[in-house]
Design a protein around this motif. Structure first.
Motif, PDB file in Angstrom:
ATOM      1  N   ARG A 349       0.786  -1.321   0.011  1.00  0.00           N
ATOM      2  CA  ARG A 349       0.046   0.015  -0.108  1.00  0.00           C
ATOM      3  C   ARG A 349       0.871   1.411   0.182  1.00  0.00           C
ATOM      4  NH1 ARG A 349      -5.832   0.755   0.654  1.00  0.00           N
ATOM      5  NH2 ARG A 349      -6.191   3.025   0.403  1.00  0.00           N
ATOM      6  N   GLN A 350       2.125   1.316   0.292  1.00  0.00           N
ATOM      7  CA  GLN A 350       2.973   2.345   0.382  1.00  0.00           C
ATOM      8  C   GLN A 350       3.577   2.815  -0.879  1.00  0.00           C
ATOM      9  OE1 GLN A 350       3.541  -0.661   1.777  1.00  0.00           O
ATOM     10  NE2 GLN A 350       5.692  -0.757   2.216  1.00  0.00           N
ATOM     11  N   HIS A 351       3.023   2.258  -1.951  1.00  0.00           N
ATOM     12  CA  HIS A 351       3.443   2.428  -3.193  1.00  0.00           C
ATOM     13  C   HIS A 351       3.244   3.937  -3.634  1.00  0.00           C
ATOM     14  CE1 HIS A 351      -0.565   2.470  -5.013  1.00  0.00           C
ATOM     15  NE2 HIS A 351      -0.578   1.279  -4.517  1.00  0.00           N
ATOM     16  N   VAL A 352       4.097   4.439  -4.775  1.00  0.00           N
ATOM     17  CA  VAL A 352       3.631   5.879  -5.074  1.00  0.00           C
ATOM     18  C   VAL A 352       2.979   5.759  -6.477  1.00  0.00           C
ATOM     19  CG1 VAL A 352       5.513   7.072  -3.561  1.00  0.00           C
ATOM     20  CG2 VAL A 352       6.031   5.839  -6.038  1.00  0.00           C
ATOM     21  N   ALA A 353       2.278   4.789  -6.820  1.00  0.00           N
ATOM     22  CA  ALA A 353       1.646   4.817  -8.129  1.00  0.00           C
ATOM     23  C   ALA A 353       0.557   5.900  -8.341  1.00  0.00           C
ATOM     24  CB  ALA A 353       0.909   3.399  -8.305  1.00  0.00           C
ATOM     25  N   PHE A 354       0.287   6.465  -7.352  1.00  0.00           N
ATOM     26  CA  PHE A 354      -0.805   7.548  -7.055  1.00  0.00           C
ATOM     27  C   PHE A 354      -0.136   8.995  -6.872  1.00  0.00           C
ATOM     28  CE2 PHE A 354      -4.092   3.897  -6.398  1.00  0.00           C
ATOM     29  CZ  PHE A 354      -4.726   4.107  -7.671  1.00  0.00           C
ATOM     30  N   GLY A 355       0.934   8.602  -6.608  1.00  0.00           N
ATOM     31  CA  GLY A 355       1.813   9.736  -6.193  1.00  0.00           C
ATOM     32  C   GLY A 355       1.677  10.096  -4.701  1.00  0.00           C
ATOM     33  N   PHE A 356       2.101  11.239  -4.274  1.00  0.00           N
ATOM     34  CA  PHE A 356       2.283  11.374  -3.000  1.00  0.00           C
ATOM     35  C   PHE A 356       1.886  13.172  -2.559  1.00  0.00           C
ATOM     36  CE2 PHE A 356       4.525  11.812   1.443  1.00  0.00           C
ATOM     37  CZ  PHE A 356       3.700  10.810   2.082  1.00  0.00           C
ATOM     38  N   GLY A 357       1.524  13.310  -1.399  1.00  0.00           N
ATOM     39  CA  GLY A 357       1.426  14.720  -1.168  1.00  0.00           C
ATOM     40  C   GLY A 357       0.224  15.497  -1.597  1.00  0.00           C
ATOM     41  N   VAL A 358       0.236  16.834  -1.825  1.00  0.00           N
ATOM     42  CA  VAL A 358      -1.126  17.233  -2.151  1.00  0.00           C
ATOM     43  C   VAL A 358      -1.629  17.160  -3.395  1.00  0.00           C
ATOM     44  CG1 VAL A 358      -0.748  19.366  -0.327  1.00  0.00           C
ATOM     45  CG2 VAL A 358       0.076  19.679  -2.999  1.00  0.00           C
ATOM     46  N   HIS A 359      -0.784  16.645  -4.250  1.00  0.00           N
ATOM     47  CA  HIS A 359      -1.111  16.485  -5.597  1.00  0.00           C
ATOM     48  C   HIS A 359      -1.267  15.005  -5.972  1.00  0.00           C
ATOM     49  CE1 HIS A 359       0.524  20.595  -6.613  1.00  0.00           C
ATOM     50  NE2 HIS A 359      -0.455  20.477  -7.631  1.00  0.00           N
ATOM     51  N   GLN A 360      -1.337  14.152  -4.901  1.00  0.00           N
ATOM     52  CA  GLN A 360      -1.718  12.718  -5.298  1.00  0.00           C
ATOM     53  C   GLN A 360      -3.027  12.569  -5.810  1.00  0.00           C
ATOM     54  OE1 GLN A 360      -2.461  10.205  -1.684  1.00  0.00           O
ATOM     55  NE2 GLN A 360      -2.005  11.934  -0.354  1.00  0.00           N
ATOM     56  N   CYS A 361      -3.269  11.461  -6.567  1.00  0.00           N
ATOM     57  CA  CYS A 361      -4.386  11.267  -7.402  1.00  0.00           C
ATOM     58  C   CYS A 361      -5.725  11.414  -6.694  1.00  0.00           C
ATOM     59  CB  CYS A 361      -3.941   9.968  -8.105  1.00  0.00           C
ATOM     60  SG  CYS A 361      -5.614   9.412  -8.984  1.00  0.00           S
ATOM     61  N   LEU A 362      -6.490  12.419  -7.379  1.00  0.00           N
ATOM     62  CA  LEU A 362      -7.877  12.562  -6.478  1.00  0.00           C
ATOM     63  C   LEU A 362      -8.415  11.233  -6.796  1.00  0.00           C
ATOM     64  CD1 LEU A 362      -9.827  14.489  -5.283  1.00  0.00           C
ATOM     65  CD2 LEU A 362     -10.453  14.901  -7.976  1.00  0.00           C
ATOM     66  N   GLY A 363      -8.649  10.489  -7.878  1.00  0.00           N
ATOM     67  CA  GLY A 363      -9.488   9.529  -8.313  1.00  0.00           C
ATOM     68  C   GLY A 363      -9.073   8.215  -7.636  1.00  0.00           C
ATOM     69  N   GLN A 364      -8.297   7.935  -6.701  1.00  0.00           N
ATOM     70  CA  GLN A 364      -7.527   6.808  -6.590  1.00  0.00           C
ATOM     71  C   GLN A 364      -8.730   6.094  -5.839  1.00  0.00           C
ATOM     72  OE1 GLN A 364      -4.641   6.772  -3.059  1.00  0.00           O
ATOM     73  NE2 GLN A 364      -4.528   9.063  -3.718  1.00  0.00           N
ATOM     74  N   PRO A 365      -9.607   6.376  -4.962  1.00  0.00           N
ATOM     75  CA  PRO A 365     -10.685   5.534  -4.266  1.00  0.00           C
ATOM     76  C   PRO A 365     -11.512   4.862  -5.355  1.00  0.00           C
ATOM     77  CG  PRO A 365     -10.418   7.569  -3.115  1.00  0.00           C
ATOM     78  CD  PRO A 365      -9.496   7.718  -4.291  1.00  0.00           C
ATOM     79  N   LEU A 366     -11.454   5.735  -6.548  1.00  0.00           N
ATOM     80  CA  LEU A 366     -12.537   5.242  -7.736  1.00  0.00           C
ATOM     81  C   LEU A 366     -11.634   4.077  -8.383  1.00  0.00           C
ATOM     82  CD1 LEU A 366     -14.877   5.064  -9.595  1.00  0.00           C
ATOM     83  CD2 LEU A 366     -13.821   7.104 -10.978  1.00  0.00           C
ATOM     84  N   ALA A 367     -10.398   4.366  -8.445  1.00  0.00           N
ATOM     85  CA  ALA A 367      -9.615   3.426  -9.487  1.00  0.00           C
ATOM     86  C   ALA A 367      -9.438   1.948  -8.588  1.00  0.00           C
ATOM     87  CB  ALA A 367      -8.292   3.998  -9.607  1.00  0.00           C
ATOM     88  N   ARG A 368      -9.109   2.131  -7.351  1.00  0.00           N
ATOM     89  CA  ARG A 368      -8.916   0.918  -6.507  1.00  0.00           C
ATOM     90  C   ARG A 368     -10.206   0.243  -6.574  1.00  0.00           C
ATOM     91  NH1 ARG A 368      -5.417   4.410  -2.659  1.00  0.00           N
ATOM     92  NH2 ARG A 368      -3.714   3.066  -2.784  1.00  0.00           N
ATOM     93  N   MET A 369     -11.528   0.752  -6.395  1.00  0.00           N
ATOM     94  CA  MET A 369     -12.942   0.104  -6.195  1.00  0.00           C
ATOM     95  C   MET A 369     -13.105  -0.629  -7.534  1.00  0.00           C
ATOM     96  SD  MET A 369     -16.431   0.493  -7.275  1.00  0.00           S
ATOM     97  CE  MET A 369     -16.534   2.085  -7.449  1.00  0.00           C
ATOM     98  N   GLU A 370     -12.938   0.067  -8.847  1.00  0.00           N
ATOM     99  CA  GLU A 370     -13.030  -0.669  -9.996  1.00  0.00           C
ATOM    100  C   GLU A 370     -12.119  -1.661 -10.401  1.00  0.00           C
ATOM    101  OE1 GLU A 370     -14.054   2.316 -13.391  1.00  0.00           O
ATOM    102  OE2 GLU A 370     -12.539   3.473 -12.068  1.00  0.00           O
ATOM    103  N   LEU A 371     -10.681  -1.609 -10.017  1.00  0.00           N
ATOM    104  CA  LEU A 371      -9.683  -2.675 -10.036  1.00  0.00           C
ATOM    105  C   LEU A 371     -10.184  -3.942  -9.195  1.00  0.00           C
ATOM    106  CD1 LEU A 371      -6.712  -0.613 -10.267  1.00  0.00           C
ATOM    107  CD2 LEU A 371      -7.693  -1.709 -12.341  1.00  0.00           C
ATOM    108  N   GLN A 372     -10.746  -3.745  -7.913  1.00  0.00           N
ATOM    109  CA  GLN A 372     -11.180  -4.602  -7.228  1.00  0.00           C
ATOM    110  C   GLN A 372     -12.127  -5.493  -7.584  1.00  0.00           C
ATOM    111  OE1 GLN A 372     -11.754  -2.748  -3.440  1.00  0.00           O
ATOM    112  NE2 GLN A 372      -9.516  -2.185  -3.085  1.00  0.00           N
ATOM    113  N   VAL A 373     -13.127  -4.678  -8.152  1.00  0.00           N
ATOM    114  CA  VAL A 373     -14.299  -5.517  -8.958  1.00  0.00           C
ATOM    115  C   VAL A 373     -13.944  -6.447 -10.046  1.00  0.00           C
ATOM    116  CG1 VAL A 373     -16.526  -4.910  -9.951  1.00  0.00           C
ATOM    117  CG2 VAL A 373     -16.054  -3.800  -7.961  1.00  0.00           C
ATOM    118  N   VAL A 374     -13.186  -5.761 -11.029  1.00  0.00           N
ATOM    119  CA  VAL A 374     -12.572  -6.482 -12.225  1.00  0.00           C
ATOM    120  C   VAL A 374     -11.772  -7.542 -11.699  1.00  0.00           C
ATOM    121  CG1 VAL A 374     -11.096  -6.091 -13.917  1.00  0.00           C
ATOM    122  CG2 VAL A 374     -12.969  -4.423 -13.668  1.00  0.00           C
ATOM    123  N   TYR A 375     -10.825  -7.465 -10.907  1.00  0.00           N
ATOM    124  CA  TYR A 375      -9.900  -8.417 -10.698  1.00  0.00           C
ATOM    125  C   TYR A 375     -10.469  -9.524  -9.826  1.00  0.00           C
ATOM    126  CZ  TYR A 375      -6.000  -5.333 -12.166  1.00  0.00           C
ATOM    127  OH  TYR A 375      -5.075  -4.326 -12.889  1.00  0.00           O
ATOM    128  N   GLY A 376     -11.541  -9.233  -9.161  1.00  0.00           N
ATOM    129  CA  GLY A 376     -12.283  -9.991  -8.482  1.00  0.00           C
ATOM    130  C   GLY A 376     -13.446 -10.849  -9.009  1.00  0.00           C
TER     131      GLY A 376
END
Length: 412
Positions: A349-376
């Protein structure tokens, strides 16, 4: 595109081009040059495509520290900013999104769209995303074989989801997908990229006008209502936000779906672990590990220092550019033991695929949820899914700002 380490009289090695090209034999791994630099130290002076120099930041700790430092700017208009390509000198100001701004303007605009992407709201969308995924798999199974996973599944899933969230008509998907391809392709000329950006801007500007006149239950209508009711947001700003969300909301996730599937097919032991588990935590862990391992945003986050910064026994001077390449930071052995191994049981979980700090990816909760549904879902519903071509025939997107595959012929 190739890169070459250049010997110079300077103590720092240099690169002819950043990003560099991945090795043909290891298309999931960062370019070998990046590993060479990481092994040598966390910061290196590199030469960019236009002859300018910048600091290449290769290690996880230094990337996170700099991305969180307020003396590091994302403003692409600042002198010294390390641009990825030549800019169109006649480009309009429109099209500059808040990800290319600093606070306070960045935070003012970002907070307008933070609430719709909060984890609770994304979780509320999970049943709708599950329905989209199941229906597309039904169509895939009922259609001809072999099929292109990108065209039949990987691209439609996030496109349908982001269209529903934003309130963009899905029947226009050919238009925005075609223009997005021009924007994110590294070989597009600056003029072509500007023209495609302008077409998307004008489309969304007109759509915002329709939302103002006839609002619905979607994010663009919320933005339109803010503009009309409070004047917090101009229609131009709302259109720029919508363009950013539309591009990021479908292109990145689509590439993760296809590339993640290919990586799992090449690691059948990991695919079996995922396919045979009904534990949501296992699926979530697989998503984080695939995000770490694959790094589709492979051209580096670009920044420029606004003041002198001392880090790792080095002083970065004000006005010097920074290239923070997340794909090699996510293979940092100091953080991820045996980093070149795909292990969905890893705590990543500590990866920086979504960046870090104030500019980290806004849509990461959406991306995570979509990928969980797809991969699952995908591999359990099609347990015999496999490539319909030889692996060495797969065409990877080495020429894009977003990494992935152009198509993925599969059968079952």
């Amino acid at each position: 595109m190739t890169s070459t380490i250049i010997s110079t009289d300077d103590a720092w090695p240099e690169l002819s081009e950043v990003p560099t090209t991945r090795a043909t034999a290891a298309p999931f791994d960062p370019p070998p040059e990046l590993r060479t630099f990481q092994d040598a130290g966390p910061l290196h002076r590199v030469r960019l495509w236009n002859g300018d120099s910048a600091w290449l930041v290769t290690r996880h700790a230094e990337q996170r520290r700099l991305l969180a430092d307020p003396r590091v700017s994302a403003d692409i208009e600042r002198p010294g900013f390390p641009h990825q390509t030549r800019l169109d000198p006649n480009r309009p100001r429109k099209g500059l999104s808040f990800i290319s701004m600093d606070d306070p303007e960045h935070s003012r605009l970002r907070r307008m769209v933070t609430a719709p992407f909060m984890i609770k709201r994304m979780e509320a969308m999970r049943p709708a995303v599950q329905q989209i995924v199941d229906e597309l798999i039904d169509e895939l199974l009922a259609g001809p074989r072999p099929a292109d996973l990108v065209d039949a599944f990987a691209l439609p899933v996030p496109s349908l989801v982001i269209c529903r969230l934003l309130g963009v008509p899905y029947e226009d998907h050919d238009f925005f997908q075609d223009n997005t391809k021009v924007v994110i392709k590294r070989d597009s000329s600056p003029e072509e990229r500007s023209a495609a950006t302008l077409r998307l801007h004008e489309y969304l500007y007109d759509l915002m006008g329709r939302k103002i006149a006839d609002p619905a239950d979607d994010l663009l209508s919320e933005l339109a209502e803010r503009r009309v009711r409070t004047g917090e947001l101009t229609r131009e700003e709302a259109a720029d936000m919508a363009r950013l969300l539309l591009i990021a909301g479908h292109e990145t996730t689509a590439n993760m779906i296809a590339l993640g599937t290919l990586a799992l097919l090449r690691h059948p032991d990991q695919l079996a672990l995922l396919r045979e588990s009904d534990d949501p935590d296992t699926v979530a862990s697989a998503v984080e590990e695939l995000l770490r391992y694959l790094n589709i945003a492979h051209s580096g986050r670009r920044r420029v220092a606004t003041a002198d910064i001392e880090i790792a026994d080095t002083v970065i001077r004000a006005g010097e550019g920074l290239v923070l390449v997340n794909e090699i930071a996510n293979r940092d052995p100091a953080v991820f033991p045996d980093p070149d191994r795909l292990d969905i049981r890893r705590t990543a979980r500590q990866h920086v695929a979504f960046g870090f700090g104030v500019h980290q990816c806004l849509g990461q909760p959406l991306a995570r949820m979509e990928l969980q549904v797809v991969y699952g879902t995908l591999y359990r519903r099609i347990p015999t899914l496999h490539l319909a071509i030889d692996f060495d025939q797969v065409q990877f997107k080495h020429d894009g700002f977003v990494y992935g595959v152009y198509d993925l012929p599969i059968t079952w």
